[in-house]
Design an enzyme around this catalytic site. Structure first.
Site, short mmCIF file in Angstrom:
data_model
loop_
_atom_site.label_atom_id
_atom_site.label_comp_id
_atom_site.label_asym_id
_atom_site.label_seq_id
_atom_site.Cartn_x
_atom_site.Cartn_y
_atom_site.Cartn_z
N ASP A 156 37.99 -46.52 17.52
CA ASP A 156 37.83 -47.02 16.14
C ASP A 156 36.40 -47.44 15.84
O ASP A 156 35.71 -48.04 16.65
CB ASP A 156 38.75 -48.20 15.88
CG ASP A 156 38.67 -48.65 14.43
OD1 ASP A 156 38.80 -47.78 13.56
OD2 ASP A 156 38.44 -49.84 14.19
N ASP A 309 42.87 -54.48 9.86
CA ASP A 309 41.49 -54.08 10.17
C ASP A 309 40.56 -55.29 10.01
O ASP A 309 39.42 -55.16 9.54
CB ASP A 309 41.03 -52.90 9.30
CG ASP A 309 39.72 -52.30 9.81
OD1 ASP A 309 39.28 -52.64 10.92
OD2 ASP A 309 39.13 -51.47 9.08
N HIS A 313 32.28 -60.66 10.39
CA HIS A 313 30.83 -60.59 10.60
C HIS A 313 30.26 -61.97 10.25
O HIS A 313 30.89 -62.75 9.54
CB HIS A 313 30.19 -59.53 9.70
CG HIS A 313 30.57 -58.13 10.04
ND1 HIS A 313 30.14 -57.50 11.19
CD2 HIS A 313 31.37 -57.24 9.41
CE1 HIS A 313 30.64 -56.29 11.24
NE2 HIS A 313 31.40 -56.09 10.17
#
Lengths: 439, 335
Positions: A156, A309, A313
Site C-alpha cells: 500500500d 485508510d 501526518h
C-alpha cells in the site's frame, strides 16, 4: 479490570447473526456470555452500563490503516493510533506495512506483534509486504510472513506496477489463502497529480489525477485474479468506473473484495478549494457522481467493507504549499460520525453500515485470529456502544491520534461513540457516560 | 522635494474621495476570482491616474514613503520583478528583493518561516512568485502584511490580467461583449486563468483555443467553479471576428512530456499568423504576456506588426502595479 459487565436496554445490532433487538448483553471473562431481552442473573462483581437510546454492536474492524511505527513515530505510534482507533469504536485494526523498515520479513512482524502487545489497547493485525522493501521487484518471503501472522499482503502506498510480479504474487498467495490487497494507481497517469482531474483542478491550477489511473490497475488486477484464481482485495476505491469494474468481476466469479473509505463516501473534491492540504488524499476526493456510485456499490454488495485508510501526518508536514504536502487524512476518530451522515440522510441503513464495519471485514480476515465481528456467545467481547443521534463537533485538539490532519475539524457530526470494549474491557469511554455507569 | 511638490490629488480622488473605501475590499491580491466588477473598475481608474504620473518628467510621488515592499521570488523573473520594483520606487516605497535560491529551500526553510522573517524585517507588502499553485493563498493566512501574487504555478497571475485589461481599454471602449480569444497552452497558463476570471466578470465573450492536450479539464459541463468560456481546437474559428487575440508562451518542455508531437507541428497548427489574423475584426489588437517565442506561438511579423500592443503591455504593467500598491496601502494616500 472488570470480570463481568452487563450492558442493559440497548438496541443490539449484530449483522453477523441478523440480530436487531432491544435487550441486555452480558460479558464475562472477556467473552460474550449471553444476549437476551432481559438478563436477570448476573455475577456478583458485575458492572452495569445503561445503554438506553444507544446502539450496541460488535467492535468495528478496520482493514486498512497506517500506524507509522516503526520509522515515523512523529506521525503516530501503535500506542496513540490504537487509542485513536478505540475512540473511534474500533477493536481490531489492520496496519499497513509502509513503515521504515517496511514490514517485509518475520522480524518486523514480530516487532509489530510485540509492540502491540505492550502498547496497543486493542487488537492490531499487521499486513505484510508483497514485495521486498515495497520495491515492486521481488516477492517478499510471503510464507514466512503468513506464518508470522499477517492478515494480508499489500505494498500500500504503491501499486505493484510490474504486471508479471503481480501475477506471480497472486499465484504464490494461493498457498496461504490470504488476500493480496492492492493500492491501485497507474503511476504514469497520476505522476505529479494532486487532486481529482477536473474543474476544481483547473480552478486551482493543480495537476489532476484522472479516474483512469485507478481503473487501469483495477482492470488489470481483475484479469490477473481471474487468471490465477487468487484472492484480490482492492484498496480505497474512489471512482464510479471502479465500482462498475468490480461489479462485473464479481458477476464473473472473480475472488475480489473491495473497500471504500469514509472520506470518499462523504466528501467531494470541493473540499480542497482554498488549498486545504488536510483534504489532500490519495486517491483524491472525487465528484458527487462518484460518491453516488460508491454508495450504490456499498448497498448492492459490490463494495464489501468500509476501511479508514487512517493516514496521520504531523501538522508541519501539512502546513506547506499544496503540492508539497503529503497525501492522507487522519480518519479513526471521525470515521463513524461522518458515515452516520449517510444513515441520517437515508442513503444507507444503519444495519448495513455496521455490517460493513464488522461482519464483512471479519469475513475477509477469516477466523485465524479468533471469531471477530460478532456478538455470538463465546466470541471475544469486542463491543462498540454509540448514540446514533448525539451531535458533536470535531476538535482535533482532543484527538488521541497524533495526526490532526482532517478537513473535518470544527465540523458538526451526528452519531457519537460512547464506549469501546475490547476483550471485555472498556478501552474507551466517552466523558458523557455518568460516573455511576461503571463500564 | 520636487516630486512632492508635483504630486497632486488625482481627479478620481477629487471627484469621489469615498469611492475606494466603499468599493475596495482587498488586503491581498491572490487572484481575480474574488474581485467584484466595481473593484476591477477602480483598479482601471486608479491605473489611469498612475499612468498620468508616469507621463511626467519626474515619475515619483511620495504615496508609499516609509512603506517597505519585499519581492520574494521563488522562480526566476526579470520582467515582472522589474515592473513591480519600478512601480514601488515610483511611489517612494523602500524595496528589497529576495530571490530564494534553492539553498535556503534545501536547508529546510519553509515558506512560512521565510515570510515570518520578511515580516520581522518590516515588510508591509510582499510581492510573491512561486512555482506551487496556491502558495500565496497559504502565505496570506499566516502573515499580517499584504500579499500580491506575482504568479503562482498554473494558478493565477492577477496583476498580468489587470494590465492586459487596462491595455485592452486603451483601444476598446468597453470590455463588455468584447470578443477575446486566448490561444495556446491554456492548461498551464496562470495568465490565461486570471484573464478568464477578470474578462468574464466584466462581460467579455471569451474563447480559449489550443491543442486538446493543453485545454483545461472539466469545462464542458455546467459547473459553478470556473467561468464559462467557449472552447475550441480550431484556431481559424477562434480568431474569426475577434477584437482581441492573446497568445501565450509555449514552454518548450511540453513536447518532452508528450503533450505535443513537436514544436514545429504546434507552430503549424496554432501559430498566430498574419493570414489567420486577417479573419479577425479589422481593429483587432494582438497581445502576449511575454517573453515571446517568436515564430512559435506568434509569427515574428505579428509581434512587431501594427496590430501588436505587446510593448505597451509592459509599460501599462508598471502603472497597474502602482495602482495596486496604492490601493493596498489604503489610508496612506493623503500623506
Amino acid at each position: 479490570m472488570n470480570k463481568s459487565m452487563l450492558i442493559k436496554n440497548g438496541r443490539i445490532i449484530d449483522p453477523s447473526q441478523g440480530l436487531d433487538m432491544t435487550g441486555d448483553l452480558l460479558v464475562s471473562g472477556g467473552k460474550i456470555k449471553s444476549v437476551a431481552e432481559i438478563i436477570k442473573e448476573i455475577p456478583a462483581d458485575c458492572s452495569i452500563l445503561d445503554a438506553r437510546h444507544m446502539v450496541v454492536c460488535p467492535g468495528f474492524i478496520d482493514f486498512h490503516c497506517h500506524l507509522r511505527q516503526p520509522g515515523f513515530e512523529e506521525k503516530e505510534t501503535i500506542a496513540t493510533g490504537s487509542r485513536a482507533a478505540a475512540a473511534g469504536g474500533f477493536t481490531t485494526i489492520c496496519c499497513m506495512p509502509n513503515t521504515s523498515p517496511a514490514l517485509d520479513n518475520k522480524a518486523t512482524i514480530d516487532y509489530i506483534k510485540a509492540a502491540s502487545a505492550a502498547d496497543a489497547c486493542i487488537r492490531v493485525l499487521p499486513i505484510g509486504c508483497i514485495t521486498r522493501g515495497r520495491a515492486g521487484k521481488e516477492l517478499a518471503d510471503m510464507g514466512e510472513l503468513a506464518e508470522a501472522g499477517v492478515v494480508a499482503f499489500s505494498d500500500d502506498g504503491s501499486t505493484i506496477a510490474d504486471s508479471r510480479i503481480m501475477k506471480q504474487a497472486l499465484e504464490y498467495s494461493l498457498i496461504f489463502g490470504l488476500p493480496i490487497s492492492d493500492h491501485c494507481e497507474d503511476a504514469m497517469l497520476s505522476e505529479g497529480g494532486q487532486i481529482n482531474e477536473g474543474i476544481i483542478a483547473t480552478r486551482l491550477g493543480l495537476r489532476g489525477i484522472p479516474n483512469a489511473a485507478e481503473e487501469n490497475i483495477i482492470a488489470r488486477n481483475i484479469a490477473l485474479a481471474k487468471l490465477t484464481g487468487a484472492r484480490i482485495h482492492i484498496c480505497h476505491i474512489s471512482t464510479h468506473g471502479s465500482v462498475e469494474l468490480i461489479r462485473l468481476a464479481k458477476k464473473d466469479g472473480v475472488k475480489i473484495t473491495a473497500e471504500v473509505t469514509p472520506h470518499h463516501l462523504t466528501m467531494d473534491e470541493e473540499m480542497v478549494l482554498g488549498y486545504d492540504t488536510n483534504a489532500k488524499v490519495n486517491p483524491p476526493l472525487r465528484t458527487r457522481k462518484d460518491i453516488d456510485a460508491l454508495i450504490k456499490g456499498l448497498k448492492d454488495g459490490t463494495i464489501d467493507i468500509i476501511a479508514t485508510d487512517h493516514a496521520p501526518h504531523t501538522a508541519n508536514e501539512k502546513l506547506c504549499e499544496f503540492s508539497k504536502a503529503p497525501f492522507g487524512i487522519s480518519g479513526f476518530e471521525t470515521a463513524f460520525g461522518s458515515l452516520m451522515k449517510l444513515v441520517h440522510n437515508g442513503d444507507i441503513e444503519l444495519n448495513l453500515l455496521i455490517s460493513k464495519m464488522t461482519a464483512a471485514p471479519a469475513k475477509i480476515i477469516g477466523n485465524r485470529f479468533g471469531t471477530l465481528g460478532t456478538l455470538k456467545v463465546e466470541a471475544p467481547a469486542d463491543i462498540t456502544v454509540f448514540n446514533p443521534d448525539e451531535e458533536w463537533t470535531v476538535d482535533t485538539d482532543k484527538f488521541y491520534s497524533k495526526g490532526k490532519n482532517t478537513p473535518l475539524n470544527g465540523v458538526e457530526l451526528k452519531g457519537k461513540i460512547l464506549a469501546t470494549i475490547y476483550n471485555g474491557k472498556a478501552v474507551y469511554k466517552d466523558n458523557s457516560l455518568k460516573p455511576g455507569d461503571k463500564a | 522635494m520636487e516630486a512632492v511638490k508635483q504630486y497632486k490629488e488625482t481627479d478620481m480622488q477629487a471627484e469621489n474621495p469615498q469611492l475606494e473605501q466603499k468599493v475596495w475590499n482587498h488586503r491581498h491580491i491572490l487572484d481575480l476570482d474574488d474581485f467584484t466588477p466595481a473593484e476591477i473598475d477602480l483598479v482601471m481608474q486608479t491605473t489611469d491616474a498612475m499612468h498620468e504620473i508616469l507621463s511626467r518628467p519626474i515619475k515619483k510621488v511620495p504615496t508609499l514613503r516609509g512603506k517597505t515592499v519585499v519581492t520574494l521570488f521563488y522562480e526566476a523573473s526579470t520582467r515582472t520583478r522589474s515592473s513591480f520594483e519600478l512601480a514601488a520606487k515610483n511611489l517612494s516605497a523602500d524595496i528589497s528583493n529576495l530571490t530564494v535560491s534553492s539553498s535556503s529551500v534545501t536547508k529546510g526553510e519553509s515558506l512560512i518561516d521565510t515570510l515570518e522573517t520578511m515580516e520581522a524585517l518590516g515588510a508591509d507588502i510582499v510581492v510573491m512568485r512561486h512555482p506551487c499553485s496556491g502558495a500565496p493563498n497559504l502565505a496570506s493566512k499566516h502573515v499580517k502584511s499584504s500579499i500580491i501574487n506575482a504568479g503562482d504555478g498554473w494558478h493565477a497571475h492577477p496583476t498580468q490580467a489587470l494590465l492586459d485589461m487596462y491595455t485592452m481599454l486603451k483601444y476598446k471602449n468597453s470590455i463588455k461583449n468584447l470578443k477575446v480569444t486566448i490561444i495556446g497552452d491554456i492548461i498551464h497558463s496562470r495568465v490565461a486563468h486570471s484573464n478568464i476570471w477578470s474578462l468574464t466578470k466584466m462581460g467579455a465573450d471569451v474563447t480559449i483555443c489550443g491543442p486538446s492536450t493543453l485545454i483545461p479539464k472539466g469545462m464542458d459541463n455546467p459547473q459553478p467553479y470556473f467561468p464559462k468560456v467557449k472552447v475550441t481546437t480550431d484556431i481559424d474559428k477562434a480568431i474569426k471576428g475577434a477584437d482581441v487575440v492573446m497568445g501565450l508562451r509555449l514552454q518548450l518542455e511540453r513536447q518532452q512530456s508528450g503533450l505535443l508531437p513537436s514544436i514545429r507541428e504546434y507552430a503549424k497548427l496554432y501559430q498566430i499568423t498574419e493570414e489567420r489574423l486577417s479573419k479577425a475584426d479589422k481593429n483587432v489588437i494582438v497581445m502576449h504576456p511575454g517573453p515571446v517565442n517568436e515564430d512559435i506561438e506568434i509569427a515574428s511579423s505579428v509581434v512587431h506588426g501594427e496590430k501588436s500592443v505587446i510593448t505597451e503591455q509592459v509599460t501599462n504593467g508598471v502603472a497597474v502595479r502602482m495602482a495596486l500598491f496604492y490601493l493596498l496601502a489604503g489610508g496612506s494616500r493623503n500623506e
